[in-house]
Design an enzyme around this catalytic site. Sequence first.
Site, PDB file in Angstrom:
ATOM      1  N   LYS A 124      -4.402  18.310  19.883  1.00 16.27           N
ATOM      2  CA  LYS A 124      -3.382  17.657  19.051  1.00 16.27           C
ATOM      3  C   LYS A 124      -2.331  17.089  19.990  1.00 16.27           C
ATOM      4  O   LYS A 124      -2.181  17.563  21.113  1.00 16.27           O
ATOM      5  CB  LYS A 124      -2.743  18.679  18.107  1.00 16.27           C
ATOM      6  CG  LYS A 124      -2.041  18.090  16.908  1.00 16.27           C
ATOM      7  CD  LYS A 124      -2.978  17.838  15.742  1.00 16.27           C
ATOM      8  CE  LYS A 124      -2.288  17.074  14.636  1.00 16.27           C
ATOM      9  NZ  LYS A 124      -3.157  16.941  13.449  1.00 16.27           N
ATOM     10  N   ASP A 164      -1.896  11.206  12.338  1.00 18.19           N
ATOM     11  CA  ASP A 164      -1.336  12.352  11.609  1.00 18.19           C
ATOM     12  C   ASP A 164      -0.013  11.832  11.050  1.00 18.19           C
ATOM     13  O   ASP A 164       0.149  10.598  10.905  1.00 18.19           O
ATOM     14  CB  ASP A 164      -1.137  13.550  12.560  1.00 18.19           C
ATOM     15  CG  ASP A 164      -0.804  14.850  11.830  1.00 18.19           C
ATOM     16  OD1 ASP A 164      -1.717  15.476  11.284  1.00 18.19           O
ATOM     17  OD2 ASP A 164       0.381  15.245  11.776  1.00 18.19           O
TER      18      ASP A 164
HETATM   19  P1  NDP Z   1       1.909  10.693   6.406  1.00 18.58           P
HETATM   20  O1  NDP Z   1       2.920  10.436   7.452  1.00 18.58           O
HETATM   21  O2  NDP Z   1       1.036   9.581   5.956  1.00 18.58           O
HETATM   22  O3  NDP Z   1       2.615  11.300   5.095  1.00 18.58           O
HETATM   23  C1  NDP Z   1       3.383  12.460   5.157  1.00 18.58           C
HETATM   24  C2  NDP Z   1       4.045  12.660   3.810  1.00 18.58           C
HETATM   25  O4  NDP Z   1       4.691  13.932   3.799  1.00 18.58           O
HETATM   26  C3  NDP Z   1       5.113  11.618   3.528  1.00 18.58           C
HETATM   27  O5  NDP Z   1       5.181  11.369   2.147  1.00 18.58           O
HETATM   28  C4  NDP Z   1       6.396  12.312   4.017  1.00 18.58           C
HETATM   29  O6  NDP Z   1       7.562  11.857   3.364  1.00 18.58           O
HETATM   30  C5  NDP Z   1       6.111  13.755   3.631  1.00 18.58           C
HETATM   31  N1  NDP Z   1       6.805  14.654   4.548  1.00 18.58           N
HETATM   32  C6  NDP Z   1       6.702  14.716   5.902  1.00 18.58           C
HETATM   33  N2  NDP Z   1       7.525  15.640   6.396  1.00 18.58           N
HETATM   34  C7  NDP Z   1       8.166  16.177   5.343  1.00 18.58           C
HETATM   35  C8  NDP Z   1       9.141  17.190   5.211  1.00 18.58           C
HETATM   36  N3  NDP Z   1       9.614  17.833   6.282  1.00 18.58           N
HETATM   37  N4  NDP Z   1       9.552  17.511   3.954  1.00 18.58           N
HETATM   38  C9  NDP Z   1       9.083  16.856   2.864  1.00 18.58           C
HETATM   39  N5  NDP Z   1       8.138  15.878   2.937  1.00 18.58           N
HETATM   40  C10 NDP Z   1       7.696  15.552   4.151  1.00 18.58           C
HETATM   41  O7  NDP Z   1       1.041  11.927   6.951  1.00 18.58           O
HETATM   42  P2  NDP Z   1      -0.389  12.423   6.462  1.00 18.58           P
HETATM   43  O8  NDP Z   1      -0.557  12.187   5.012  1.00 18.58           O
HETATM   44  O9  NDP Z   1      -1.404  11.892   7.412  1.00 18.58           O
HETATM   45  O10 NDP Z   1      -0.296  13.992   6.753  1.00 18.58           O
HETATM   46  C11 NDP Z   1       0.173  14.923   5.783  1.00 18.58           C
HETATM   47  C12 NDP Z   1      -0.284  16.322   6.154  1.00 18.58           C
HETATM   48  O11 NDP Z   1      -1.715  16.359   6.192  1.00 18.58           O
HETATM   49  C13 NDP Z   1       0.182  16.836   7.519  1.00 18.58           C
HETATM   50  O12 NDP Z   1       0.359  18.229   7.441  1.00 18.58           O
HETATM   51  C14 NDP Z   1      -1.019  16.539   8.414  1.00 18.58           C
HETATM   52  O13 NDP Z   1      -1.055  17.369   9.570  1.00 18.58           O
HETATM   53  C15 NDP Z   1      -2.149  16.871   7.450  1.00 18.58           C
HETATM   54  N6  NDP Z   1      -3.447  16.293   7.783  1.00 18.58           N
HETATM   55  C16 NDP Z   1      -3.597  14.942   7.920  1.00 18.58           C
HETATM   56  C17 NDP Z   1      -4.829  14.407   8.205  1.00 18.58           C
HETATM   57  C18 NDP Z   1      -5.072  12.936   8.231  1.00 18.58           C
HETATM   58  O14 NDP Z   1      -6.231  12.547   8.291  1.00 18.58           O
HETATM   59  N7  NDP Z   1      -4.056  12.091   8.146  1.00 18.58           N
HETATM   60  C19 NDP Z   1      -5.998  15.276   8.464  1.00 18.58           C
HETATM   61  C20 NDP Z   1      -5.755  16.680   8.206  1.00 18.58           C
HETATM   62  C21 NDP Z   1      -4.513  17.155   7.907  1.00 18.58           C
HETATM   63  P3  NDP Z   1       8.207  10.414   3.699  1.00 18.58           P
HETATM   64  O15 NDP Z   1       7.370   9.441   2.921  1.00 18.58           O
HETATM   65  O16 NDP Z   1       9.614  10.509   3.207  1.00 18.58           O
HETATM   66  O17 NDP Z   1       8.071  10.217   5.168  1.00 18.58           O
END
Ligand code: NDP
Length: 443
Positions: A124, A164
């Site tokens: 990572k 991510d």
């Molecule tokens: P994105 O950046 O596309 O989206 C993240 C979302 O979570 C956004 O809506 C963001 O809000 C919200 N968010 C982030 N931090 C916080 C916080 N501290 N409090 C509240 N809301 C928060 O990321 P992903 O969708 O890719 O990833 C989401 C999760 O899934 C993570 O844990 C990641 O590690 C996990 N994951 C992702 C994979 C992938 O393929 N992308 C694979 C496996 C796991 P805002 O819109 O305001 O920024």
Amino acid sequence: MEVDVLLDNVKRKNPGELEFHQAVTEVVQHVAPFAARNPKYRKMAILERLVEPDRVVMFRVAWLDDNNNVQVNRGYRIQFNNAIGPYKGGLRFDGSVSLSILKFLAFEQIFKNSLTTLPMGGGKGGSDFSPKGKSDMEVMRFCQSFMTELARHIGANVDVPAGDIGVGAREVGYLFGQYKRLRNKFEGVLTGKGAEYGGSKIRPEATGYGAVYFAEEMLKRNNDGIEGKSATISGSGNVAQYAAEKLIQLGAKVLSLSDRQGTLYIPGGLTEEGLARVMQIKNEERAPLSVFCDSFEAEFREGQNPWSINCDMAYPCATQNELDENDARTLVENGCMLVSEGANMPSTPGAVEVFEGSKIMYAPGKAANAGGVAVSGLEMSQNSQRLSWDSEEVDRRLKKIMSDVHESCVEYGRENGHVNYVAGANIAGFVKVANAMLAYGVV
Ligand code: NDP
């Protein structure tokens, strides 16, 4: 070594890295009793070696903002374990990024990648740079500077990063462009690429779809299904969007999404048109979710998470430790029967205890969100064969992998007629990696 001694050592050697301690504790508490029953693992100190990363790379990323001011961020790549394949795991760009968060994510990734059955090790990386509020050109200059250092450490057979939080199609494009330029090589060194330059079909959808396919498998085991059930989702990024899309397609009612500002509650259920608007808001306008209420019937709950909304299923898809013990209690008391984690470690240890105690169907991220890295693995296969499968083919393979991951969890997680998916995922993920490490001797 006793579990307590092992965990004390981890805490002593990695002071202040709370998320890393949390992730190791969760894995070790399930795996240690299993390893104790198999003396070969104990004798060869597999667990002691597994909690120590192969290497950690940390570097300066200097770049120029639009006013020609010099900005300095910190970049990281954690190459945790490559016993079963090249390091594989995403890059996170967010102000909150720290060594502890990336080490926890890389550690989790070892087991998740092993569960997919594909040959991928755990890694990572990322930076404390946040793309929020930056212009496209600032993001580009940052990505180019970041890749200028990272390129020394990665390669199609060495380490293959992906996206991510904060790293989507735009960032992957800039990163890949710089790698290609530095190395003069067109190789599958990143996944999550655009369809025009080697990206796999269904990769953007894979994590969210996979979390729903995993939930479907859990329900199927109980002669139940998704259709007609209500679901709360947190987050509104990549994972949340495609979890919502698949749930709507399968006839569920999606009651919420969220972002850093609060929760969008949609009592009538999110429609396909509503989801298209969410994608526009988050992927193009890069605006807060609250603007959804300007054109659709919904309520925005500032500063709240979605877990107080009554639902049959909950899909935490935002970030680590976003669902605590009280939230878990509220969900269970309100009749929630299933939790499928799209995010990594979104439930605190107290919340996990509540879910396990209540015997609801609870799938930890390392199993439920493995679809993302699985399709990344399929992207690597397509790149090395220089071919491209159509969406149906990739989706079919994704479904099969999620079903196999579910089966592995059931095989190792059976407890008196109930399945402990946390134990199942940790042990099943461990076995393959541990056996490979045994084969290599003491390295
Ligand atoms: P994105 O950046 O596309 O989206 C993240 C979302 O979570 C956004 O809506 C963001 O809000 C919200 N968010 C982030 N931090 C916080 C916080 N501290 N409090 C509240 N809301 C928060 O990321 P992903 O969708 O890719 O990833 C989401 C999760 O899934 C993570 O844990 C990641 O590690 C996990 N994951 C992702 C994979 C992938 O393929 N992308 C694979 C496996 C796991 P805002 O819109 O305001 O920024």
